[in-house]
Motif scaffolding. Structure first.
Motif, PDB file in Angstrom:
ATOM      1  N   PHE A   1      36.018   0.304  19.770  1.00 49.74           N
ATOM      2  CA  PHE A   1      35.215   1.228  18.978  1.00 49.74           C
ATOM      3  C   PHE A   1      33.798   1.312  19.541  1.00 49.74           C
ATOM      4  O   PHE A   1      33.217   2.395  19.644  1.00 49.74           O
ATOM      5  N   LYS A   2      33.242   0.174  19.924  1.00 51.51           N
ATOM      6  CA  LYS A   2      31.903   0.160  20.496  1.00 51.51           C
ATOM      7  C   LYS A   2      31.853   1.008  21.766  1.00 51.51           C
ATOM      8  O   LYS A   2      30.920   1.809  21.962  1.00 51.51           O
TER       9      LYS A   2
ATOM     10  N   TRP B   1      16.992   6.892  17.544  1.00 51.61           N
ATOM     11  CA  TRP B   1      17.645   5.657  17.972  1.00 51.61           C
ATOM     12  C   TRP B   1      19.106   5.679  17.555  1.00 51.61           C
ATOM     13  O   TRP B   1      19.461   6.272  16.542  1.00 51.61           O
ATOM     14  N   TYR B   2      19.928   5.016  18.349  1.00 46.97           N
ATOM     15  CA  TYR B   2      21.359   4.970  18.070  1.00 46.97           C
ATOM     16  C   TYR B   2      21.871   3.534  18.119  1.00 46.97           C
ATOM     17  O   TYR B   2      21.421   2.728  18.933  1.00 46.97           O
ATOM     18  N   GLN B   3      22.826   3.253  17.260  1.00 49.79           N
ATOM     19  CA  GLN B   3      23.471   1.947  17.285  1.00 49.79           C
ATOM     20  C   GLN B   3      24.524   1.955  18.386  1.00 49.79           C
ATOM     21  O   GLN B   3      25.388   2.819  18.432  1.00 49.79           O
ATOM     22  N   ILE B   4      24.452   0.992  19.285  1.00 48.09           N
ATOM     23  CA  ILE B   4      25.368   0.955  20.428  1.00 48.09           C
ATOM     24  C   ILE B   4      26.137  -0.353  20.516  1.00 48.09           C
ATOM     25  O   ILE B   4      26.988  -0.523  21.390  1.00 48.09           O
ATOM     26  N   GLY B   5      25.847  -1.297  19.632  1.00 47.36           N
ATOM     27  CA  GLY B   5      26.477  -2.606  19.725  1.00 47.36           C
ATOM     28  C   GLY B   5      27.648  -2.775  18.787  1.00 47.36           C
ATOM     29  O   GLY B   5      28.206  -1.812  18.249  1.00 47.36           O
ATOM     30  N   ASP B   6      28.039  -4.030  18.601  1.00 50.18           N
ATOM     31  CA  ASP B   6      29.125  -4.342  17.671  1.00 50.18           C
ATOM     32  C   ASP B   6      28.668  -4.108  16.236  1.00 50.18           C
ATOM     33  O   ASP B   6      27.476  -4.098  15.939  1.00 50.18           O
ATOM     34  N   TRP B   7      29.652  -3.933  15.379  1.00 49.98           N
ATOM     35  CA  TRP B   7      29.385  -3.780  13.955  1.00 49.98           C
ATOM     36  C   TRP B   7      29.947  -5.017  13.244  1.00 49.98           C
ATOM     37  O   TRP B   7      31.067  -4.984  12.733  1.00 49.98           O
TER      38      TRP B   7
END
Length: 364
Positions: A137-138, A118-124
């Motif tokens: 950056f997103k 799984w990968y993080q694809i949203g805002d931080w």
């Protein structure tokens, strides 16, 4: 360089799960759902979400895509008139569909394991106020992933668009009311664009005619054009391509896009290398694009994956040279390079993490 779409390792029968992506049933049925995610928040929209400039992050998404393509300035018009209406639109459709499912995390669409990566694809949000907390950056991160999964196909489409523009393909004159080619607008996903590219480049693959000059009419290669860099054994050698003419001939002999001109500028970048594996008869059997020790592309004749025999023959030299992503490139992987940075020591950094590492945090 471009592969055959059908040869992609991502096409797998009996996939246990059906992640969003063009290799499986396209999620257009949810694309036009009234539920829409923006910046990780689900809301209701009065209209349908559209993959165009009305999207609140269209500018950031297109900037990331164009930077990743990293095309020379002479292709600005191609980018503006063809790449954005074609690739840009289906790229945005892909992510709009994913945002409707989960705007923060996404499973690797090419991983058919029971527990895929799984990968993080949203805002931080935890990095709000820093460069890592911005929409740009997103979208840089999303583009990097998209190219990791589908980069070979993206570049195949770009090759077709550049070629069509150069020869003045008739379909370029069939436009909608906004001046966009209808052939591109009818493509709803990347698979359909690749299908059109396959058709458009079929003639060129059979009758390679760079700039209207036949291969027989081209001057012979000289020591200035290419130089042998390694003896691979059993009569095979590794050759470095050093001039636009060398790329042109390589593309003609291998029937791939390295010779159409878009790679010429990289010959003058000391971090770049274009290499060709030659058999005992001097015929090319594989072409490599390498930047700062990272294998970006590794293609066989007609842009298929190189044979395992060639991959294994070159593996010792690749290990000795400390190339990164060698096996991935041999299997058709493509590393986006548009917004990567190359440190003075030659280390490639992608999205502030080293290439070859797990680029993004796993799903909690």
């Amino acid at each position: 360089m471009f592969p055959s779409f059908a040869a992609s390792s991502a096409v797998r029968a009996g996939q246990a799960h059906a992640p969003v992506g063009f290799f499986y049933a396209s999620p257009e049925n949810i694309l036009f759902s009234p539920a829409y995610c923006v910046n990780g928040k689900t809301g209701r929209m009065t209209g349908k979400p559209k993959p165009d400039s009305t999207h609140p992050e269209w500018h950031e998404a297109m900037e990331a895509l164009v930077r990743a393509l990293d095309l020379p300035d002479r292709y600005d018009r191609v980018i503006r008139e063809l790449v954005i209406p074609g690739l840009g639109r289906v790229f945005m459709r892909f992510w709009i569909a994913q945002d409707l499912i989960d705007p923060d995390f996404m499973a690797d669409p090419e991983d058919d394991a029971d527990e895929p990566q799984w990968y993080q694809i949203g805002d931080w949000p935890q990095r709000a106020g820093t460069p890592d907390g911005t929409p740009q950056f997103k979208w840089n991160r999303r583009t990097s992933l998209y190219f990791r999964w589908y980069g070979q196909h993206v570049m195949h489409v770009v090759d077709w668009l550049i070629y069509a523009d150069r020869i003045g393909a008739p379909w370029l004159q069939n436009l909608d009311g906004y001046g966009r080619p209808k052939k591109l607008l009818k493509c709803m996903d990347l698979q359909q664009l690749v299908h059109e590219a396959d058709k458009g480049l079929r003639y060129r693959a059979r009758n390679y005619d760079p700039g209207g000059v036949s291969m027989e009419a081209l001057p012979a290669l000289t020591d200035c054009d290419e130089v042998e860099v390694a003896d691979l054994g059993v009569g095979y050698v590794l050759v470095r391509l050093q001039t636009p003419h060398a790329l042109l001939v390589e593309g003609g002999r291998m029937h791939h896009c390295i010779g159409h001109g878009s790679y010429d500028n990289y010959l003058f970048n000391p971090n770049y290398q274009f290499l060709s594996v030659r058999d005992p008869d001097g015929q090319p059997v594989a072409t490599l694009e390498i930047a700062a020790g990272v294998v970006l592309q590794f293609r066989g004749p007609g842009n298929v994956d190189p044979s395992r025999a060639v991959v294994e023959l070159l593996s010792a030299y690749a290990s000795e040279s400390k190339w990164l992503c060698y096996e991935s490139a041999a299997a058709g992987g493509y590393l986006v390079y548009g917004f990567d940075s190359i440190e003075d020591v030659g280390t490639v950094v992608i999205d502030d993490m080293l290439a070859g590492d797990d680029l993004l945090p796993a799903r909690p």
